[in-house]
Design a protein around this motif. Structure first.
Motif, PDB file in Angstrom:
ATOM      1  N   LYS A   1     -37.435 -19.938   8.307  1.00 14.65           N
ATOM      2  CA  LYS A   1     -38.558 -20.835   8.046  1.00 14.65           C
ATOM      3  C   LYS A   1     -39.476 -20.175   7.020  1.00 14.65           C
ATOM      4  CE  LYS A   1     -40.682 -23.164  11.306  1.00 14.65           C
ATOM      5  NZ  LYS A   1     -41.545 -23.532  12.452  1.00 14.65           N
ATOM      6  N   LEU A   2     -39.963 -20.979   6.089  1.00 17.37           N
ATOM      7  CA  LEU A   2     -40.912 -20.481   5.099  1.00 17.37           C
ATOM      8  C   LEU A   2     -42.304 -20.476   5.713  1.00 17.37           C
ATOM      9  CD1 LEU A   2     -41.699 -19.586   2.265  1.00 17.37           C
ATOM     10  CD2 LEU A   2     -41.768 -22.005   1.589  1.00 17.37           C
ATOM     11  N   LEU A   3     -42.845 -19.241   5.891  1.00 21.74           N
ATOM     12  CA  LEU A   3     -44.156 -19.106   6.519  1.00 21.74           C
ATOM     13  C   LEU A   3     -45.292 -19.274   5.532  1.00 21.74           C
ATOM     14  CD1 LEU A   3     -43.516 -16.082   8.931  1.00 21.74           C
ATOM     15  CD2 LEU A   3     -43.345 -18.535   9.419  1.00 21.74           C
ATOM     16  N   GLU A   4     -45.162 -18.683   4.349  1.00 20.92           N
ATOM     17  CA  GLU A   4     -46.240 -18.777   3.372  1.00 20.92           C
ATOM     18  C   GLU A   4     -45.728 -18.360   1.995  1.00 20.92           C
ATOM     19  OE1 GLU A   4     -48.666 -14.713   3.341  1.00 20.92           O
ATOM     20  OE2 GLU A   4     -48.846 -15.761   5.286  1.00 20.92           O
ATOM     21  N   THR A   5     -46.530 -18.694   0.985  1.00 20.46           N
ATOM     22  CA  THR A   5     -46.277 -18.273  -0.393  1.00 20.46           C
ATOM     23  C   THR A   5     -47.505 -17.518  -0.867  1.00 20.46           C
ATOM     24  OG1 THR A   5     -44.937 -20.236  -0.809  1.00 20.46           O
ATOM     25  CG2 THR A   5     -45.720 -19.031  -2.730  1.00 20.46           C
ATOM     26  N   ASN A   6     -47.337 -16.266  -1.285  1.00 19.46           N
ATOM     27  CA  ASN A   6     -48.500 -15.478  -1.690  1.00 19.46           C
ATOM     28  C   ASN A   6     -48.935 -15.827  -3.106  1.00 19.46           C
ATOM     29  OD1 ASN A   6     -46.798 -14.130  -3.461  1.00 19.46           O
ATOM     30  ND2 ASN A   6     -46.545 -12.361  -2.132  1.00 19.46           N
ATOM     31  N   GLU A   7     -49.990 -15.130  -3.554  1.00 16.32           N
ATOM     32  CA  GLU A   7     -50.562 -15.450  -4.858  1.00 16.32           C
ATOM     33  C   GLU A   7     -49.637 -15.124  -6.018  1.00 16.32           C
ATOM     34  OE1 GLU A   7     -51.601 -11.339  -3.566  1.00 16.32           O
ATOM     35  OE2 GLU A   7     -51.701 -13.361  -2.685  1.00 16.32           O
TER      36      GLU A   7
END
Length: 801
Positions: free
Chosen positions: A739-745
């Motif tokens: 699962k994709l939790l987040e995308t950083n800057e």
């Protein structure tokens, strides 16, 4: 003493005084004519014995105003050894044209031995020819077509009795891209012929006519930019008095629109012809009329008296092969009787040409007096037509069209963008996604002959049929295929190019091409009468080969009952009037309606759908930022897709339009799916199943969630339990769900397998985790703030939230 080479030694110039004492004008320098040390004296320029002093290289110019452009014709400065030479300038476009005639008689007086060669030099636009050979010289299709445009109106203006090899050469030496050069080439060739000593009845001129959408007034000599939007592309050539040749293509123009364009074009041509004729009388050579061959007196009367009646009967035979054999037998007997003996008054050639004139008169008399043609038709009837679709089982589309003794087989082939015809010329030519190749084997007329590269006639006829069908080809957005048509003429007795239009239209329908309209073609003829006797011209519908050869006009018209898509007219006399042209067009319209009705009766009918053997073409649009991703490093992504799905080609343009082309048996849906997945933006919170592990490191694993899109699954996110060694859980090449939790800057993706396991385990996993948490935080059961002793903790796996 050291010897010196005599070739390297310079001769000393004589003293000026010595030269004058010898009666010789002093030279500016001494020319060494050979390797001897003797000086060679030369006469100074302008001396009485100078052979070049009489050469007048003063330019003689003529300025023509043709439509919106100004054309300058110059002679006298360049090409003086040719019979006629001119430099013609329009803007910054320059054409050099010459005409030369041989010294020996090579023809029999029955035709003009004229050839026209037109060439575009790459240096005219500051370019070098491509390929290994950098020298210009290979004849391109466009050059052949323009050469034919020059030849057709100019040939009837040279008397048939001119029997000397005559060659017109034209080179485009400079090109500004403002206007096309075909109409200018006609005018240039005519100007060169007008000032030469080659006999010419009248000068001609050429002009291009366009018609912008929504406008009623035609454009004379429009620019290339205007022609991009024009509904009409007409090239017209004529004399001061009449139209000699028209060739054009339109978006189904009405008869009135085309006639008005012809009228306006001829007005411009007439003015130019008057100016050229007056200029030629002033600066041109005396015409060599004495060299024209004429028939000996009495030969026509002798042939008519001997075999005239028999030739008239033979010309009425309806079957072409039988008629030809009968006529040839009568000719042979006439030659034997009138030219066979030692005391014969006429030569064999004289008698043969007289027989030809007698045949022409018999054909004309039969039509004018009785209204009946060789095959028994009247002047307005079309020959019987049969046609069928689906003739060739493995072709993408095919048809057979038969009209009388003229027959054509057409085959349509569909392809992708790489199958388009590459065009290499002076202008900014685009690749052609529709093109037609026309084949005319000698067997189609029961003869033997050369085969191989396309002849000038095949190129010209194919281009006419192609332009006739081009308006009905759907735009790329609606039909992203390249379409190639082949037409093979299997029988020919008149108008094989128009049979190609009919067969090609049926083949397109059989291939499933969604044509916008159905198109047919027909050829019209003309038999002129004696105007002094009040005889009106006779228009012939659907002419035979003999009516083309012996008649006065060959007028090909393509389109439908409502409009014209292509037309080509050649006149073998000194032109026709607009009234005759109007009558011919109206008869052609009626004929086209009849032919289209017969084509609708095709048995079997065209399939109307794409063949299972046809290629598949899909167009996918992707954001421009993903173009590099779709292509891959060194094209590796495209190669991988082609190998996986058996796709033939994948083309990506600068706008992000991806065109996929695959042959029969390819997996086109899979290829489209891969392309689309390459441009999908990853969504936070979404689970990606069967994601491939691409790399395993000590701190986690990189996983490809979409083609070319990877994220990091940290060791802490690999399992619901603590993981001591990443390789105990995953290996490279293994597929897992993440699962994709987040995308950083920085655009990096944080993935979690643990989150997926928690989602899949449901309440049971959550309950175990809650119980473990309670036990870990209880302070009554174990020292150290409720934590078990170190040894117990090392021997037991610990659940993590």
């Amino acid at each position: 003493m050291a010897m010196r080479s005599s070739c390297a030694m310079r001769a000393r110039a004589p003293r000026v005084g010595a030269a004058r004492s010898a009666g010789v004008q002093p030279c500016a320098r001494v020319v060494v004519a050979n390797c001897r040390r003797r000086p060679v004296r030369c006469a100074a320029a302008g001396a009485p014995d100078d052979p070049y002093a009489a050469l007048d290289r003063t330019p003689k110019t003529l300025t023509l105003r043709i439509g919106e452009s100004e054309v300058t014709v110059e002679t006298g400065r360049i090409g003086r050894q040719a019979n006629g030479a001119v430099m013609v300038t329009e803007g910054e476009t320059v054409i050099y044209a010459t005409i030369c005639a041989g010294r020996d008689v090579t023809a029999d007086g029955g035709f003009v031995p004229l050839t026209v060669n037109y060439q575009e030099r790459y240096s005219a636009v500051g370019r070098t020819a491509g390929g290994y050979r950098k020298r210009d010289g290979g004849v391109r299709e466009n050059e052949t077509l323009i050469g034919r445009l020059v030849d057709r109106p100019l040939r009837p203006m040279i008397p048939k009795g001119w029997a000397y090899d005559t060659q017109i050469l034209e080179w485009v030496l400079s090109y500004d891209g403002e206007r096309s050069t075909d109409a200018l080439a006609i005018t240039a060739a005519s100007a060169a012929a007008a000032i030469s000593d080659v006999p010419l009845k009248k000068p001609i001129a050429g002009v291009r006519v366009g018609l912008l959408p929504g406008e009623t007034e035609p454009l004379i000599n429009p620019t290339c930019e205007q022609m991009e939007r024009s509904r009409l592309d007409l090239v017209l050539a004529g004399t001061e008095d009449a139209v000699m040749m028209i060739e054009g293509f339109g978006d189904f123009l009405t008869v009135e629109e085309m006639l008005y364009a012809v009228e306006k074009g001829h007005e411009a041509v007439a003015n130019a012809c008057r100016d050229i004729e007056a200029w030629a009388k002033e600066v041109g050579r005396v015409k060599n009329e004495a060299a024209v061959l004429v028939a000996p007196e009495g030969v026509d009367d002798a042939v008519r008296a001997l075999v005239g009646a028999e030739l008239a009967e033979a010309m009425a035979i309806s079957v072409k092969q039988t008629r030809g054999a009968a006529v040839e037998g009568i000719r042979a007997r006439a030659i034997e009787s009138l030219a066979g003996g030692d005391d014969a008054k006429f030569t064999e050639n004289d008698v043969r040409l007289a027989c030809g004139r007698c045949e022409s008169n018999a054909l004309r008399s039969m039509i004018r007096a009785n209204g009946v043609r060789q095959d028994g038709r009247d002047t307005k009837t079309v020959r019987p037509i049969t046609c069928s679709g689906g003739l060739l089982p493995r072709a993408h589309g095919s048809s057979l069209f038969t009209r009388g003794e003229t027959q054509a087989i057409a085959a349509a082939t569909l392809g992708g963008a790489t199958d388009a015809q590459k065009v290499d010329g002076l202008g900014n030519d685009k690749d052609r996604r529709f093109y037609l190749h026309y084949f005319f084997p000698p067997s189609s007329v029961g003869e033997t002959g050369r085969v191989g590269a396309a002849s000038r006639r095949e190129v010209g006829h194919g281009n006419l049929a192609e332009r006739a069908l081009m308006p009905v080809i759907p735009p790329y957005d609606d039909f992203p295929f390249t379409v190639r048509l082949e037409s093979t003429i299997t029988e020919s007795n008149g108008s094989s190019s128009m049979a190609t239009v009919c067969a090609g239209s049926l083949a397109l329908q059989d291939a499933g091409v969604p044509v916008t309209r159905k198109v047919a073609g027909i050829a019209m003829g003309l038999i002129l009468g004696d105007e002094s006797a009040g005889e009106a011209p006779v228009i012939l519908t659907d002419i035979l080969g003999s009516e083309d050869a012996l008649g006065d006009m060959d007028f090909k018209v393509a389109g439908d009952g409502d409009g014209i898509s292509a037309f080509q007219m050649d006149i073998k006399v000194e032109g026709i009037t607009l009234a005759v042209l109007r009558e011919a067009l109206e008869s052609a319209r009626v004929g086209l309606v009849h032919i289209l009705g017969e084509m609708d009766k095709a048995d079997p009918a065209p399939a109307g759908r794409m063949s299972v053997y046809a290629p598949q073409v899909e167009v996918v649009e992707v954001p421009q930022k993903y173009i590099g991703k779709v292509i891959g490093k060194g094209g590796e992504q495209i190669k991988a897709i082609c190998e996986q799905t058996k796709i033939d080609t994948i083309d990506v343009n600068e706008e992000g339009v991806v065109t996929l082309t695959g042959s029969f048996g390819c997996d086109m849906p899979k290829a489209v799916e891969i392309i689309r997945s390459l441009t999908v933006e990853p969504e936070v919170g979404k689970t990606y199943g069967n994601a491939r592990v691409t790399k395993v490191l000590d701190f986690g694993a990189f996983v490809e969630i979409l083609p070319g899109v990877e994220g990091l699954c940290h060791v802490s996110e690999l399992d619901v339990t603590r993981v001591a060694n990443v390789r105990d859980v995953v290996e490279e090449g293994q597929t897992i769900d993440v699962k994709l939790l987040e995308t950083n800057e920085r655009g990096q993706f944080k993935l979690s397998r643990r989150a997926v396991l928690l989602d899949e385990g449901g309440e049971k996993v959550r309950r175990e985790l809650a119980e473990a948490k309670v036990a870990a935080t209880s302070g009554d059961d174990a020292p150290g703030r409720g934590r078990p002793p170190p040894k117990a903790r090392r021997g037991r796996s610990r659940l993590r939230e």
